[in-house]
Design a protein around this motif. Structure first.
Motif, PDB file in Angstrom:
ATOM      1  N   VAL A 255       0.851  -1.191   0.000  1.00 29.29           N
ATOM      2  CA  VAL A 255       0.000   0.000   0.000  1.00 29.29           C
ATOM      3  C   VAL A 255       0.889   1.244   0.000  1.00 29.29           C
ATOM      4  O   VAL A 255       1.779   1.378   0.840  1.00 29.29           O
ATOM      5  N   CYS A 256       0.643   2.139  -0.951  1.00 28.45           N
ATOM      6  CA  CYS A 256       1.530   3.302  -1.111  1.00 28.45           C
ATOM      7  C   CYS A 256       0.739   4.600  -1.222  1.00 28.45           C
ATOM      8  O   CYS A 256      -0.452   4.593  -1.509  1.00 28.45           O
ATOM      9  N   GLY A 257       1.461   5.690  -1.041  1.00 23.51           N
ATOM     10  CA  GLY A 257       0.898   7.022  -1.269  1.00 23.51           C
ATOM     11  C   GLY A 257       2.043   7.931  -1.642  1.00 23.51           C
ATOM     12  O   GLY A 257       3.204   7.586  -1.423  1.00 23.51           O
ATOM     13  N   PRO A 258       1.736   9.117  -2.209  1.00 23.26           N
ATOM     14  CA  PRO A 258       2.827   9.991  -2.641  1.00 23.26           C
ATOM     15  C   PRO A 258       3.612  10.623  -1.495  1.00 23.26           C
ATOM     16  O   PRO A 258       4.756  11.008  -1.659  1.00 23.26           O
ATOM     17  N   LYS A 274      -6.133  -3.856  14.252  1.00 26.88           N
ATOM     18  CA  LYS A 274      -5.121  -4.819  14.716  1.00 26.88           C
ATOM     19  C   LYS A 274      -4.521  -5.634  13.563  1.00 26.88           C
ATOM     20  O   LYS A 274      -4.321  -6.840  13.676  1.00 26.88           O
ATOM     21  N   VAL A 275      -4.274  -4.974  12.466  1.00 21.84           N
ATOM     22  CA  VAL A 275      -3.672  -5.672  11.329  1.00 21.84           C
ATOM     23  C   VAL A 275      -2.153  -5.677  11.499  1.00 21.84           C
ATOM     24  O   VAL A 275      -1.556  -4.609  11.662  1.00 21.84           O
ATOM     25  N   PRO A 276      -1.505  -6.851  11.477  1.00 22.70           N
ATOM     26  CA  PRO A 276      -0.045  -6.832  11.546  1.00 22.70           C
ATOM     27  C   PRO A 276       0.508  -6.304  10.226  1.00 22.70           C
ATOM     28  O   PRO A 276       0.060  -6.713   9.161  1.00 22.70           O
ATOM     29  N   MET A 277       1.425  -5.372  10.309  1.00 17.99           N
ATOM     30  CA  MET A 277       1.933  -4.759   9.074  1.00 17.99           C
ATOM     31  C   MET A 277       3.338  -4.225   9.275  1.00 17.99           C
ATOM     32  O   MET A 277       3.798  -4.083  10.412  1.00 17.99           O
ATOM     33  N   VAL A 278       3.971  -3.916   8.157  1.00 16.49           N
ATOM     34  CA  VAL A 278       5.293  -3.316   8.230  1.00 16.49           C
ATOM     35  C   VAL A 278       5.277  -2.015   7.441  1.00 16.49           C
ATOM     36  O   VAL A 278       4.875  -1.980   6.284  1.00 16.49           O
ATOM     37  N   ARG A 279       5.693  -0.946   8.083  1.00 13.52           N
ATOM     38  CA  ARG A 279       5.800   0.351   7.415  1.00 13.52           C
ATOM     39  C   ARG A 279       7.270   0.557   7.091  1.00 13.52           C
ATOM     40  O   ARG A 279       8.112   0.667   7.992  1.00 13.52           O
ATOM     41  N   VAL A 280       7.567   0.592   5.794  1.00 17.44           N
ATOM     42  CA  VAL A 280       8.943   0.807   5.358  1.00 17.44           C
ATOM     43  C   VAL A 280       9.165   2.309   5.189  1.00 17.44           C
ATOM     44  O   VAL A 280       8.310   2.988   4.639  1.00 17.44           O
ATOM     45  N   VAL A 363       2.505  -4.464   3.458  1.00 15.31           N
ATOM     46  CA  VAL A 363       3.676  -3.597   3.571  1.00 15.31           C
ATOM     47  C   VAL A 363       3.239  -2.217   3.090  1.00 15.31           C
ATOM     48  O   VAL A 363       2.527  -2.102   2.089  1.00 15.31           O
ATOM     49  N   LEU A 364       3.640  -1.199   3.843  1.00 12.14           N
ATOM     50  CA  LEU A 364       3.253   0.168   3.461  1.00 12.14           C
ATOM     51  C   LEU A 364       4.489   1.029   3.269  1.00 12.14           C
ATOM     52  O   LEU A 364       5.426   0.962   4.071  1.00 12.14           O
ATOM     53  N   ALA A 365       4.478   1.820   2.206  1.00 13.09           N
ATOM     54  CA  ALA A 365       5.627   2.679   1.917  1.00 13.09           C
ATOM     55  C   ALA A 365       5.174   3.830   1.041  1.00 13.09           C
ATOM     56  O   ALA A 365       4.124   3.735   0.397  1.00 13.09           O
ATOM     57  N   THR A 366       5.962   4.892   0.994  1.00 10.18           N
ATOM     58  CA  THR A 366       5.666   5.925  -0.004  1.00 10.18           C
ATOM     59  C   THR A 366       5.958   5.316  -1.370  1.00 10.18           C
ATOM     60  O   THR A 366       6.650   4.295  -1.462  1.00 10.18           O
ATOM     61  N   LEU A 367       5.469   5.961  -2.412  1.00 14.33           N
ATOM     62  CA  LEU A 367       5.685   5.409  -3.754  1.00 14.33           C
ATOM     63  C   LEU A 367       7.176   5.247  -4.026  1.00 14.33           C
ATOM     64  O   LEU A 367       7.630   4.192  -4.473  1.00 14.33           O
ATOM     65  N   GLY A 372      12.920   0.935  -2.697  1.00 14.90           N
ATOM     66  CA  GLY A 372      14.067   0.579  -1.852  1.00 14.90           C
ATOM     67  C   GLY A 372      14.286  -0.926  -1.818  1.00 14.90           C
ATOM     68  O   GLY A 372      13.402  -1.691  -2.198  1.00 14.90           O
ATOM     69  N   TRP A 373      15.428  -1.337  -1.324  1.00 16.60           N
ATOM     70  CA  TRP A 373      15.758  -2.764  -1.383  1.00 16.60           C
ATOM     71  C   TRP A 373      14.857  -3.628  -0.527  1.00 16.60           C
ATOM     72  O   TRP A 373      14.637  -4.780  -0.791  1.00 16.60           O
TER      73      TRP A 373
END
Ligand SMILES: Nc1ncnc2c1ncn2[C@@H]1O[C@H](COP(=O)(O)OP(=O)(O)OP(=O)(O)O)[C@@H](O)[C@H]1O
Length: 687
Positions: A255-258, A274-280, A363-367, A372-373
């Motif tokens: 899941v991404c956003g600008p 309560k969703v397990p997630m990783v924010r990169v 997994v959540l990150a900016t676009l 990233g690796w």
């Protein structure tokens, strides 16, 4: 209508050229500030802090060296506190050794290059912490200063992505990619899936019908789905349901956003489920409430973290010993040891993060962060690492940015949420257009024709402006069959909503029961029932020729800095500003809190006048440019249109998307102040 296919390498090449021009425009802006100005004037402008010294160094995030800087003891040390400055957590800064008076002239430029760069991880009253970029960079000693730098990382990711796209052999083009370029039609949903969705159990049963329809549509779409969310229609709300439903189907999601804030907004809302997630992402840039989900924190707290911790401690001990020794040889030896340790650390950390990212369903990150690796590392053996990529606020992202997660993961399904009828991302290189292009864009501005503006320069299926987002392009290519629109809005009084709904959203918007009749006089604190507080929509007409606009040179104005709308000059209208003051005063006297009122205007010169006039008189009142207010809301909004001239020119206001953003911020009250002769014409000609 058959889509016009786009040639993929040609598209990528055009994007690369445009991105290059854009980066140059951005760098030129900061360079103009930083290369010509002395450190002192940079400090005055809030872009630098002088007279610092390094007080400690340790191993921080990702094995990076983090240094702490405080005012040098000769100028008062930590007790003195830092002077006023505009350096924030997450900024990229250069840490440079100060040049002594005698050496100043000859060595200045050479010295400047000797500094190290890093990301600000903490800003306090007494000091600033910086995580250095280069792993084995020697920490500057003696007196240093820090200066804010331009951030070109996002460009690097977009360029890398476009280069990959350019070079990708045709045999590797996925169906999704072919659909995204109009070389194939979107795959129709499987009829059985559609049948099953008829009886889908909702996680949030309070979703309205258009939201439910959008979720079902996105679940069923095999390759691409657009969720069109006009202002206040619960776009993110809908995405949360979509994410939860996809997880129930055991799908893996990226899941991404600008922007960081657009991503954190989703992390916060998912966390309540309560969703397990990783924010990169760089922890320094995340909301505090989100940091516990960040990869960095998980790397420390997970089981696999112990191994990493041991080596981190060892590195910290070495870092501390550097500061104790003055002996050059010893210092060099410590740096060599650190290098070895860091290598080991990276390997262990990488195993740990791979396990965390690879084992996470969301997994959540900016676009650009998706390039990233961490994210790439999870794409394996030809099978895409993620089943679906979801992009929120997609109409505010450059198209190249939307490609970053798609290329990084090889994903087969993409969901974009956004509103192409609000403002696209700010483009700085628009200045450097050819004369012909400028002319056509001026015409577009004058006519208020957003579409014409967006399409200018298009040719042979490849549209050559960065302002055309992926969202725009896909709608153009495939039309409404790939989109569902959310139609119930939860922000504006019905009367405020009517104009934007009719003008831009085909009259489809409906105000939710809870908001459709809300007035200022009904605010949950005491507000007098007055002419203004019982009226949701007011127009102060300045027609009559006395309220003429003034043109001001805005060469270095904030307009450019903040990515607003002025290119070279700005407009103001003092008498109109006086009317704004009268109206704000009326509201405040009726009891409306200044914090609940915003004054917005499309012109920075007007903003400057308004700030001067109103800031002190009404503490708490918010003032901003229309562009800066996108995504925000207020109980009451006063909009100063500024334009008033014999030629009836409306300039930037003619951009429908800007007017749309301006008029859709308020909940209970909108007051528009302007010249109906100049502006009204535009409004009526568009009806
Ligand atoms: N089905 C619903 N029932 C009640 N309230 C809702 C519903 N959907 C959304 N809302 C409310 O509408 C508001 C806007 O929702 P959200 O923040 O998801 O919208 P958005 O479309 O992403 O926002 P923006 O218009 O700023 O892009 C929130 O306060 C949210 O609680």
């Amino acid at each position: 209508m058959a889509p016009t296919p786009t040639d993929i390498p040609a598209f990528a090449s055009t994007q690369l050229k445009l991105l290059d021009a854009e980066l140059k425009a951005e760098l030129a802006e900061t360079a103009a500030l930083t290369s010509n100005a002395s450190p002192k004037s940079l400090q005055r402008a809030g872009l630098a802090i002088l007279n610092l010294s390094v007080t400690s160094q340790r191993t921080g995030l990702g094995g990076k060296t983090v240094i702490e800087l405080e005012l040098d003891s000769a100028v008062g040390g930590a007790e003195a506190g830092l002077p006023e400055h505009g350096i924030r957590t997450g900024d990229i800064v250069g840490v440079q050794e100060a040049v002594s008076g005698a050496a100043k002239k000859g060595e200045k430029s050479e010295k400047k290059e000797k500094g190290v760069n890093g990301v600000v991880t903490k800003v306090g009253a007494a000091g600033v912490s910086v995580a250095l970029d280069k792993e084995d960079a020697e920490v500057p000693s003696g007196r240093v200063w820090i200066v804010k730098l331009a951030n070109d990382v996002t460009y690097k990711r977009m360029n890398d992505t476009m280069r990959s796209l350019q070079q990708l052999p045709e045999s590797s083009h996925t169906i999704l990619m072919r659909v995204l370029f109009g070389q194939a039609s979107p795959t129709p949903p499987n009829p059985e899936t559609l049948r099953e969705l008829e009886s889908l159990p909702w996680i949030d049963p309070s979703l309205n019908d258009s939201q439910k329809e959008a979720v079902k549509f996105a679940l069923a779409a095999p390759d691409v789905a657009l969720i069109h969310g006009p202002p206040g229609t619960g776009k993110t709300h809908t995405l949360i349901e979509l994410i939860l439903q996809l997880l129930k189907q055991n799908q893996r999601l990226l899941v991404c956003g600008p922007s960081n804030i657009s991503v954190d907004n989703i992390v916060e809302r998912l966390a309540s489920h309560k969703v397990p997630m990783v924010r990169v992402g760089h922890p320094a840039r995340l909301l505090p409430s989100v940091v516990q989900h960040s990869l960095d924190v998980l790397t420390r707290t997970s089981d696999a973290a112990e191994l990493v911790k041991d080596i981190r401690n060892e590195m910290d001990a070495k870092q501390a010993s550097i500061r104790k020794t003055r002996n050059g040889r010893e210092r060099r030896q410590i740096y060599t040891d650190l290098k070895e340790l860091r290598k080991e650390y990276r390997e262990r950390e990488r195993n740990c993060t791979d396990a965390l990212v690879g084992g996470s369903k969301v997994v959540l990150a900016t676009l650009h962060g998706a390039g990233g690796w961490h994210v790439k590392a999870t794409a394996q053996g030809g099978k895409p690492a993620f089943d679906v990529v979801i992009v929120d606020e997609a109409s505010q992202a450059l198209e190249a940015a939307c490609w970053v997660p798609v290329i990084a993961t090889g994903v087969r399904k993409l969901v974009l949420a956004g509103d192409h009828l609000q403002l696209p991302p700010t483009i700085k290189s628009r200045n450097s257009k050819t004369a012909k292009e400028s002319k056509s864009s001026k015409k577009a501005e004058k006519n208020g024709d957003a579409k014409e503006h967006a399409k200018e320069g298009s040719g042979a299926g490849v549209k050559v402006t960065l302002e055309v987002t992926m969202f725009d392009r896909l709608l153009d290519l495939h039309g409404d069959r790939i989109k569902r629109m959310l139609t119930t809005q939860y922000r504006m009084h019905e009367k405020i909503m009517r104009f934007p709904s009719e003008e831009l959203y085909e009259g489809k918007l409906v105000a939710a029961e809870a908001v459709k009749a809300r007035l200022l006089k009904d605010l949950p604190y005491e507000v007098e029932d007055s002419e203004d507080t019982r009226e949701p929509l007011v127009f102060w007409d300045t027609q009559g020729g006395e309220f003429l606009e003034k043109t001001e040179d805005d060469e270095i104005g904030e307009g450019k800095k903040k990515g607003s709308l002025m290119l070279g000059e700005s407009k103001s209208n003092e008498l109109e500003a006086a009317l704004v003051k009268v109206h704000v005063r009326n509201l405040v006297q009726a009891g409306v809190h200044p914090e609940d009122i915003a004054v917005v205007t499309p012109y920075n010169a007007q903003l400057a006048i308004l700030s001067q006039m109103l800031k002190e008189a009404f503490p708490g009142l918010e003032l901003g440019s229309v562009d800066g207010f996108q995504g925000r809301e207020k109980e009451a909004v006063v909009l100063s249109l500024v334009r008033s001239n014999a030629e009836h020119e409306v300039g930037f206001l003619g951009e429908q998307r800007r007017l749309n953003v301006a008029m859709t911020r308020p909940k209970r009250h909108l007051c528009v102040i302007g010249d109906s002769e100049s502006v009204g014409r535009y409004v009526t000609s568009n009806r």
